[in-house]
Motif scaffolding. Structure first.
Motif, PDB file in Angstrom:
ATOM      1  N   PHE A 123       0.747  -1.157  -0.505  1.00 45.79           N
ATOM      2  CA  PHE A 123       0.100  -0.271   0.114  1.00 45.79           C
ATOM      3  C   PHE A 123       0.673   1.524  -0.007  1.00 45.79           C
ATOM      4  CE2 PHE A 123      -2.611  -3.815   1.172  1.00 45.79           C
ATOM      5  CZ  PHE A 123      -3.470  -2.994   0.993  1.00 45.79           C
ATOM      6  N   LEU A 124      -0.004   2.444  -0.466  1.00 45.39           N
ATOM      7  CA  LEU A 124       1.472   3.631  -0.548  1.00 45.39           C
ATOM      8  C   LEU A 124       1.205   5.050   0.475  1.00 45.39           C
ATOM      9  CD1 LEU A 124       0.108   4.312  -4.117  1.00 45.39           C
ATOM     10  CD2 LEU A 124       3.068   3.143  -3.526  1.00 45.39           C
ATOM     11  N   GLY A 125       1.632   5.390   0.633  1.00 43.00           N
ATOM     12  CA  GLY A 125       1.323   6.640   2.236  1.00 43.00           C
ATOM     13  C   GLY A 125       0.848   6.070   3.269  1.00 43.00           C
ATOM     14  N   GLU A 126      -0.087   6.299   3.843  1.00 37.38           N
ATOM     15  CA  GLU A 126      -0.788   5.644   5.423  1.00 37.38           C
ATOM     16  C   GLU A 126      -2.185   4.994   4.445  1.00 37.38           C
ATOM     17  OE1 GLU A 126      -0.146   9.626   4.311  1.00 37.38           O
ATOM     18  OE2 GLU A 126       1.678   8.007   5.406  1.00 37.38           O
ATOM     19  N   ASP A 127      -2.145   4.136   2.902  1.00 39.02           N
ATOM     20  CA  ASP A 127      -3.734   3.585   3.153  1.00 39.02           C
ATOM     21  C   ASP A 127      -3.215   1.777   3.742  1.00 39.02           C
ATOM     22  OD1 ASP A 127      -4.286   5.122   1.455  1.00 39.02           O
ATOM     23  OD2 ASP A 127      -3.999   4.501  -0.750  1.00 39.02           O
ATOM     24  N   THR A 128      -4.372   1.673   3.809  1.00 36.11           N
ATOM     25  CA  THR A 128      -4.986  -0.169   4.040  1.00 36.11           C
ATOM     26  C   THR A 128      -5.511  -0.189   3.392  1.00 36.11           C
ATOM     27  OG1 THR A 128      -6.519   0.209   5.989  1.00 36.11           O
ATOM     28  CG2 THR A 128      -4.174   0.634   6.877  1.00 36.11           C
ATOM     29  N   PRO A 129      -5.988  -1.874   3.352  1.00 35.24           N
ATOM     30  CA  PRO A 129      -7.575  -2.582   2.676  1.00 35.24           C
ATOM     31  C   PRO A 129      -8.684  -1.554   3.187  1.00 35.24           C
ATOM     32  CG  PRO A 129      -5.861  -4.889   3.566  1.00 35.24           C
ATOM     33  CD  PRO A 129      -5.296  -2.912   4.445  1.00 35.24           C
ATOM     34  N   ARG A 358      -3.107   6.653  -9.239  1.00 30.89           N
ATOM     35  CA  ARG A 358      -2.540   6.998  -7.444  1.00 30.89           C
ATOM     36  C   ARG A 358      -1.061   6.750  -7.351  1.00 30.89           C
ATOM     37  NH1 ARG A 358      -1.241   8.018  -3.194  1.00 30.89           N
ATOM     38  NH2 ARG A 358      -1.745   6.784  -1.401  1.00 30.89           N
ATOM     39  N   ILE A 359      -0.971   5.519  -8.168  1.00 29.16           N
ATOM     40  CA  ILE A 359       0.676   5.218  -7.836  1.00 29.16           C
ATOM     41  C   ILE A 359       1.408   6.337  -8.370  1.00 29.16           C
ATOM     42  CG2 ILE A 359       2.642   4.104  -8.677  1.00 29.16           C
ATOM     43  CD1 ILE A 359       0.579   1.465  -8.933  1.00 29.16           C
ATOM     44  N   SER A 360       1.226   7.201  -9.719  1.00 32.79           N
ATOM     45  CA  SER A 360       1.992   7.655 -10.840  1.00 32.79           C
ATOM     46  C   SER A 360       2.099   9.057  -9.091  1.00 32.79           C
ATOM     47  CB  SER A 360       1.809   8.902 -11.844  1.00 32.79           C
ATOM     48  OG  SER A 360       0.951   9.742 -12.067  1.00 32.79           O
ATOM     49  N   ARG A 361       0.592   9.454  -8.442  1.00 33.79           N
ATOM     50  CA  ARG A 361       0.629  11.165  -7.519  1.00 33.79           C
ATOM     51  C   ARG A 361       1.611  10.704  -6.892  1.00 33.79           C
ATOM     52  NH1 ARG A 361      -3.995  11.109  -5.555  1.00 33.79           N
ATOM     53  NH2 ARG A 361      -5.314   9.702  -6.150  1.00 33.79           N
ATOM     54  N   ALA A 362       2.100   9.146  -6.198  1.00 31.68           N
ATOM     55  CA  ALA A 362       2.190   9.215  -4.682  1.00 31.68           C
ATOM     56  C   ALA A 362       4.186   9.492  -5.177  1.00 31.68           C
ATOM     57  CB  ALA A 362       2.498   7.627  -4.150  1.00 31.68           C
ATOM     58  N   ILE A 363       4.847   8.978  -6.382  1.00 28.89           N
ATOM     59  CA  ILE A 363       5.788   9.247  -7.225  1.00 28.89           C
ATOM     60  C   ILE A 363       5.984  10.896  -6.655  1.00 28.89           C
ATOM     61  CG2 ILE A 363       7.528   8.971  -8.887  1.00 28.89           C
ATOM     62  CD1 ILE A 363       5.976   6.320  -9.363  1.00 28.89           C
ATOM     63  N   ARG A 364       4.874  11.609  -8.068  1.00 26.24           N
ATOM     64  CA  ARG A 364       5.039  12.967  -8.030  1.00 26.24           C
ATOM     65  C   ARG A 364       6.004  13.619  -6.774  1.00 26.24           C
ATOM     66  NH1 ARG A 364       3.616  15.889 -12.864  1.00 26.24           N
ATOM     67  NH2 ARG A 364       2.333  14.394 -13.150  1.00 26.24           N
ATOM     68  N   VAL A 365       5.261  13.006  -5.698  1.00 23.75           N
ATOM     69  CA  VAL A 365       4.958  14.090  -4.084  1.00 23.75           C
ATOM     70  C   VAL A 365       7.095  13.857  -4.110  1.00 23.75           C
ATOM     71  CG1 VAL A 365       5.012  13.713  -1.864  1.00 23.75           C
ATOM     72  CG2 VAL A 365       3.101  12.459  -2.940  1.00 23.75           C
ATOM     73  N   PHE A 366       7.761  13.330  -4.378  1.00 18.23           N
ATOM     74  CA  PHE A 366       9.412  13.752  -4.613  1.00 18.23           C
ATOM     75  C   PHE A 366       9.746  14.814  -5.769  1.00 18.23           C
ATOM     76  CE2 PHE A 366       6.859  10.121  -2.049  1.00 18.23           C
ATOM     77  CZ  PHE A 366       7.354  10.057  -0.635  1.00 18.23           C
ATOM     78  N   GLN A 367       9.285  14.668  -6.777  1.00 15.07           N
ATOM     79  CA  GLN A 367       9.598  15.357  -7.838  1.00 15.07           C
ATOM     80  C   GLN A 367      10.907  16.561  -7.458  1.00 15.07           C
ATOM     81  OE1 GLN A 367       6.777  17.704 -10.471  1.00 15.07           O
ATOM     82  NE2 GLN A 367       5.816  19.056  -8.459  1.00 15.07           N
ATOM     83  N   ASP A 368      10.544  17.309  -6.453  1.00 14.97           N
ATOM     84  CA  ASP A 368      12.480  17.793  -5.959  1.00 14.97           C
ATOM     85  C   ASP A 368      12.924  17.100  -5.475  1.00 14.97           C
ATOM     86  OD1 ASP A 368      11.079  19.823  -7.283  1.00 14.97           O
ATOM     87  OD2 ASP A 368      10.070  20.497  -4.925  1.00 14.97           O
ATOM     88  N   ALA A 369      13.148  15.893  -5.362  1.00  8.81           N
ATOM     89  CA  ALA A 369      14.026  15.367  -4.720  1.00  8.81           C
ATOM     90  C   ALA A 369      15.432  14.528  -5.898  1.00  8.81           C
ATOM     91  CB  ALA A 369      13.522  14.081  -4.074  1.00  8.81           C
ATOM     92  N   PRO A 370      16.575  14.572  -4.889  1.00 10.64           N
ATOM     93  CA  PRO A 370      17.519  13.838  -5.820  1.00 10.64           C
ATOM     94  C   PRO A 370      16.935  12.949  -6.833  1.00 10.64           C
ATOM     95  CG  PRO A 370      18.261  14.964  -3.659  1.00 10.64           C
ATOM     96  CD  PRO A 370      17.219  14.523  -3.796  1.00 10.64           C
ATOM     97  N   ASP A 371      16.768  11.650  -5.995  1.00 13.50           N
ATOM     98  CA  ASP A 371      15.834  10.852  -7.329  1.00 13.50           C
ATOM     99  C   ASP A 371      14.715  10.526  -6.339  1.00 13.50           C
ATOM    100  OD1 ASP A 371      15.765   8.260  -7.744  1.00 13.50           O
ATOM    101  OD2 ASP A 371      17.753   7.586  -7.237  1.00 13.50           O
ATOM    102  N   PRO A 372      14.070  10.628  -7.335  1.00 15.30           N
ATOM    103  CA  PRO A 372      12.176  10.943  -7.079  1.00 15.30           C
ATOM    104  C   PRO A 372      12.180   9.031  -6.891  1.00 15.30           C
ATOM    105  CG  PRO A 372      12.178  12.649  -8.675  1.00 15.30           C
ATOM    106  CD  PRO A 372      13.688  11.725  -8.815  1.00 15.30           C
ATOM    107  N   TYR A 373      12.525   8.572  -7.114  1.00 18.74           N
ATOM    108  CA  TYR A 373      11.617   6.643  -7.197  1.00 18.74           C
ATOM    109  C   TYR A 373      12.739   6.631  -6.083  1.00 18.74           C
ATOM    110  CZ  TYR A 373      12.376   1.895  -8.401  1.00 18.74           C
ATOM    111  OH  TYR A 373      12.292   0.800  -8.216  1.00 18.74           O
ATOM    112  N   GLN A 374      14.065   6.537  -6.134  1.00 22.15           N
ATOM    113  CA  GLN A 374      14.322   6.641  -4.970  1.00 22.15           C
ATOM    114  C   GLN A 374      13.838   6.956  -3.193  1.00 22.15           C
ATOM    115  OE1 GLN A 374      17.785   8.404  -2.941  1.00 22.15           O
ATOM    116  NE2 GLN A 374      19.049   6.830  -1.964  1.00 22.15           N
ATOM    117  N   ALA A 375      13.366   7.861  -3.874  1.00 21.52           N
ATOM    118  CA  ALA A 375      12.922   9.079  -2.128  1.00 21.52           C
ATOM    119  C   ALA A 375      11.066   8.282  -1.952  1.00 21.52           C
ATOM    120  CB  ALA A 375      12.334   9.918  -2.309  1.00 21.52           C
ATOM    121  N   PHE A 376      10.716   8.264  -3.838  1.00 16.06           N
ATOM    122  CA  PHE A 376       8.977   7.290  -3.130  1.00 16.06           C
ATOM    123  C   PHE A 376       8.864   6.169  -3.141  1.00 16.06           C
ATOM    124  CE2 PHE A 376       7.164   3.671  -5.629  1.00 16.06           C
ATOM    125  CZ  PHE A 376       5.001   4.304  -5.574  1.00 16.06           C
ATOM    126  N   TRP A 377      10.359   5.225  -3.171  1.00 17.43           N
ATOM    127  CA  TRP A 377      10.596   3.470  -2.301  1.00 17.43           C
ATOM    128  C   TRP A 377      10.674   3.636  -1.469  1.00 17.43           C
ATOM    129  CZ3 TRP A 377       8.161   0.264  -5.220  1.00 17.43           C
ATOM    130  CH2 TRP A 377       8.773  -0.652  -5.602  1.00 17.43           C
TER     131      TRP A 377
END
Length: 541
Positions: A123-129, A358-377
């Motif tokens: 799950f992403l962020g704070e989500d649960t089933p 939903r996944i795309s928006r969760a990655i976009r949160v870290f668009q200003d990070a040095p490596d957005p994918y690493q921060a998202f993961w």
């Protein structure tokens, strides 16, 4: 919610040696007609916390109800999953989703969150089933008073540091060294180190050797008996060279039983960890020992094989493309060769685009990070799935410390320029430079697994166990479950079991079903071997 199901307790400290929903505390509050009704534990501490000024090496949470205000918090990274139910003027908190629902929490499914789970396995962020149940965010703080709740916290967006490769290597030596030193200074009891064939656990072992405090044993889980795979071979060579006892957890295991236990232990929030249940049972038989977990070391030091492509996509703003690649990659891993659609094509085919968004928006949160994918993961998969190793799988230990999650190391890893990490050898270089006497020992990829014999009694035993467990997990549907297990199906056998059970449990979830699952989890745990019962052999130093 059913508030009269529990009697208020003064204080409840969760015992680390008793994991599982049956032993998880819960607090339930309702504000009605100007009055608050309490059931459960007014105060609780859950998880592990070192006796250190910053308490940064353990993952933990807790709450306090003073008669007027409920306050709940989690560790700075939010790697401990503290679940919060909110609906109307009701609130409840527990480390167990099943306990919340057993006390009457609304179990309405979150269909989009589930669609994401079907496609990437967590799950992403704070989500649960469940729609009305979330986890507290990183550094999360909940304040509830007279029916009104406020939650603060969230992942910080790292800023890029201008560091050379040599400086990064030095940081990846010195910061874990300092974290492990802090732990060893605070803990004088026995230490068990789970040792794989990879980098993170090897780094911890070699640093403990460097500091003159070897673990009492290193343990490697493997279900091939005498037929050691490449991971066992790598771990055994390192342990032998380091002069440490090596314990092998190599007995054949009941596959469906372990999968079911892992699914319940992770609160229906992860599709992994069944393979690690031998470690869980081993530590249950060693409750006085501490365990050190290498969580975080991989994503903070060596991006995976898709990192370069995803970095370039992120810089081009193609977050939708990253999301689709993640879903496709996970689908290929869990699917049979003739099916690449993963679990999403089976359990939520109508929500493909909603899940990708939903996944795309969760990655976009870290668009200003040095490596957005690493921060998202790091803030999603590592935090929301891998963290269950520390909190659940290893949770039977008296203490679980996570050196790579010390705040300074996390800050360094997430702030490195991608040019420093792109070749995926940063961790290799740090380990080789810090421990040159071990630099010639390859990682697991440098060994060859010994093939398992085709005819194994464990396969027959597994079929019998599957029938027994299926009868417990799916009353009235055991034969149906067995037919699905032995016939051709889109998903590989292990994932097919997990996703089938997950979908069934979520769809049928109610207070009675949650109580049934709690009893079943506790029953399976009590029936499992512990300590030496899971050990296949020990090589003494």
């Amino acid at each position: 919610m059913t508030l009269n199901a529990l009697s208020p307790d003064a204080v409840l400290h969760h015992s680390a040696a008793r994991t599982g929903a049956a032993h998880s505390p819960v607090i339930c509050l309702r504000f009605q007609h100007g009055r608050t009704t309490l059931a459960g534990a007014a105060q609780a501490f859950v998880g592990h916390r070192c006796d250190l000024p910053d308490s940064s090496l353990g993952l933990h949470g807790g709450w306090d109800w003073d008669g007027t205000t409920l306050t709940a918090t989690v560790d700075p990274l939010g790697y401990f999953s503290l679940f919060v139910y909110r609906k109307g003027s009701e609130i409840a908190v527990s480390p167990s989703i099943l306990q919340l629902i057993a006390q009457g929490a609304d179990a309405e499914p979150d269909r989009v969150a589930l669609a994401v789970f079907h496609r990437i396995g967590h799950f992403l962020g704070e989500d649960t089933p469940f729609r009305h149940i979330k986890v507290l965010p990183p550094g999360g703080r909940l304040v509830w008073r007279e029916g009104v709740a406020t939650i603060t916290g969230g992942p910080p967006i790292p800023r890029e540091q201008t560091l050379s490769r040599a400086q990064a290597v030095e940081g990846f030596i010195e910061l874990p060294r300092a974290a492990i030193r802090r732990f060893l200074n605070a803990w004088d009891g026995p230490v068990v180190l789970p040792l794989s064939g990879g980098r993170d656990s090897r780094h911890i072992l070699l640093e403990m050797v460097h500091q003159g405090r070897k673990p009492d044993t290193v343990a490697t889980f493997h279900q091939g008996g005498r037929h050691h795979d490449c991971e066992v071979q790598a771990a055994r060579v390192v342990a032998s060279r380091a002069g440490v006892d090596h314990t092998l957890l190599g007995h054949a295991r009941p596959r469906l039983r372990d999968g079911l236990r892992a699914l319940l232990l992770t609160q229906l929030c992860a599709d992994e960890h069944a393979q690690m249940m031998p470690m869980h049972d081993f530590l249950r038989g060693n409750p006085a020992a501490a365990a050190l977990d290498g969580i975080g070391g991989d994503i903070l030091t060596n991006p995976d094989d898709d990192a370069a492509d995803f970095f370039d996509r992120a810089r081009a703003g193609d977050y939708d493309g990253i999301a689709r690649s993640l879903a496709a990659g996970h689908g290929r891993i869990i699917s049979q060769p003739h099916h690449s659609g993963g679990a999403g094509a089976i359990y939520s085919p109508d929500l493909e685009e909603a899940a990708i968004d939903r996944i795309s928006r969760a990655i976009r949160v870290f668009q200003d990070a040095p490596d957005p994918y690493q921060a998202f993961w790091f803030w999603n998969r590592t935090r929301r799935e891998i963290s269950f190793v520390s909190n659940g799988i290893l949770g039977n230990a008296a203490m679980v410390a996570c050196p790579f999650l010390s705040p300074d190391f996390v800050e360094l890893g997430l702030s490195l320029p991608f040019t420093v990490t792109r070749d995926q050898r940063l961790h290799d270089d740090a380990i080789a430079q810090a421990y040159p006497d071990f630099a010639d020992i390859p990682y697991e990829a440098g060994f060859r697994s010994r093939p398992l014999p085709r005819l194994r009694w464990s396969r027959v035993a597994n079929l019998l166990d599957n029938l027994c467990v299926a009868a417990m997990a799916e009353p009235g549907r055991a034969l149906h479950a067995m037919r699905q297990a032995v016939t051709d199906q889109p998903l590989r056998r292990g994932p097919a079991d997990i996703y089938r059970l997950h979908a069934q449990f979520v769809a049928a979830m109610s207070a009675d079903e949650a109580r049934r699952l709690i009893v079943m989890e506790d029953r399976l745990s009590r029936a499992a071997p512990t300590g030496k019962g899971v050990v296949s052999d020990v090589v003494l130093a």
